[in-house]
Design an enzyme around this catalytic site. Structure first.
Site, mmCIF file in Angstrom:
data_model
loop_
_atom_site.group_PDB
_atom_site.id
_atom_site.type_symbol
_atom_site.label_atom_id
_atom_site.label_comp_id
_atom_site.label_asym_id
_atom_site.label_seq_id
_atom_site.Cartn_x
_atom_site.Cartn_y
_atom_site.Cartn_z
ATOM 1 N N TYR A 68 4.541 7.571 3.107
ATOM 2 C CA TYR A 68 4.525 7.773 1.656
ATOM 3 C C TYR A 68 3.802 6.617 0.961
ATOM 4 O O TYR A 68 2.991 6.816 0.056
ATOM 5 C CB TYR A 68 5.962 7.888 1.156
ATOM 6 N N ASN B 133 12.351 0.875 -9.368
ATOM 7 C CA ASN B 133 13.302 1.981 -9.170
ATOM 8 C C ASN B 133 13.729 2.585 -10.494
ATOM 9 O O ASN B 133 14.106 1.858 -11.415
ATOM 10 C CB ASN B 133 14.526 1.486 -8.406
#
Length: 324
Positions: free
Chosen positions: A146, A175
């Site tokens: 990824y 995040n």
């Protein structure tokens, strides 16, 4: 040859528009006055087109003829899913990104803003990480597929600028936490999965088991703050080089501390057990938001405690329709 200058209002196509960040941008645009007169904003979901498929990508661009694109769509999962399926995440994300950027080029899109991830940062590096350090070493092994696919967006953006003068750029959020996320315990983002897990433990009267030691540290940005910043990037940010969208380094907290905030928000009084036989993933990836602060010194971030409380409240109110 540069990107064509479009006369008249923007027509913005948002890929991945039904996810955590897409829904936040939609809220900013529709509810907070982020949409200007005459503009059209189209929020795509995977139901509208499978962007892994070039034909479907071209068809959806032909249908809406965007002048601007915010590219959020990605195949993504939780830490353990990434560890098991690195090749899948590498191949599908490379296809999605190439299809979107090349189709935007072929159709004369003025500007593309793609969303990267803090997992692209080198595993072994000095901290804090800034935008110039993205390619300085391999990413963490846990999700290298990824990560490399996401890094290639930055490479492609530079190449489209060099060869065609296009204004294709990228943002790198740390995040993200907020409503409309994937709250799956197996495959969700860390805090969303923990919110679901904590609710379940409270309901069943069982201990809460957290994977890993709780020691890894992260910076969390509230999804609506990120939505506001991405709309600003689309309108105002002129660089091809990416920009980190994050709270400051001093806001970084451990997973253990984040779990305590979740437990408090959901009024969980039970035992919390850390399963140290499970992987922690990357221990830290502290990012500098100095570049963002040079542009927006007064931007006010939602405090994490408040962000988690609002996310927990949304999840409890929308449990029946939440992605779990």
């Amino acid at each position: 040859m540069g990107s064509k200058i479009q006369a008249g209002p923007m027509r913005v196509l948002v890929t991945g528009g039904s996810g955590l960040v897409g829904k936040s941008i939609e809220h900013v645009v529709q509810q907070e006055g982020g949409k200007l007169d005459g503009e059209e904003w189209i929020f795509l979901s995977s139901k509208d087109a499978d962007l892994v498929d070039l034909g479907q990508t071209r068809a959806v661009f032909e249908k809406y003829r965007p002048t601007h694109v915010i590219h959020l769509a990605a195949k993504v999962g939780g830490l353990y899913q990434h560890m098991r399926q690195n090749l899948y995440f590498l191949r599908d994300n490379i296809k999605i990104n190439d299809n979107v950027l090349q189709t935007a080029h072929e159709m004369g899109v003025t500007k593309v803003v793609s969303c990267l991830s803090s997992c692209i940062f080198p595993d072994k590096t000095t901290y804090p990480i800034d935008e110039t350090m993205i390619h300085n070493g391999p990413p963490h092994d846990s999700n290298f597929g990824y990560s490399h696919a996401k890094r290639m967006i930055d490479v492609q953006n530079r190449a489209y600028f060099q060869q065609y003068g296009h204004c294709y750029t990228a943002v790198i959020p740390t995040n993200v936490v907020g409503p409309n996320d994937n709250f799956s315990i197996e495959n969700g983002h860390v805090l969303s999965a923990l919110i679901n897990k904590t609710r379940k433990a409270k309901k069943e009267g069982t201990p809460l088991t957290v994977c890993g030691t709780g020691a890894p540290r992260r910076q969390f940005i509230y999804s609506l703050d990120l939505g506001r910043l991405i709309v600003w990037v689309l309108r105002e940010y002129k660089e091809i080089d990416p920009i980190i969208l994050s709270v400051g380094e001093e806001e970084e907290i451990s997973i253990k501390d984040a779990v305590d905030i979740i437990a408090e928000a959901l009024d969980f009084k039970g035992t919390i057990h850390f399963d140290t036989t499970m992987s922690d993933g990357q221990m830290k990836k502290t990012a500098s938001n100095a570049k963002l602060r040079r542009y927006l010194p007064d931007f006010s971030f939602t405090p994490l405690k408040e962000a988690i409380k609002m996310t927990c409240s949304w999840f409890e109110s929308n449990y029946d329709i939440a992605r779990i």
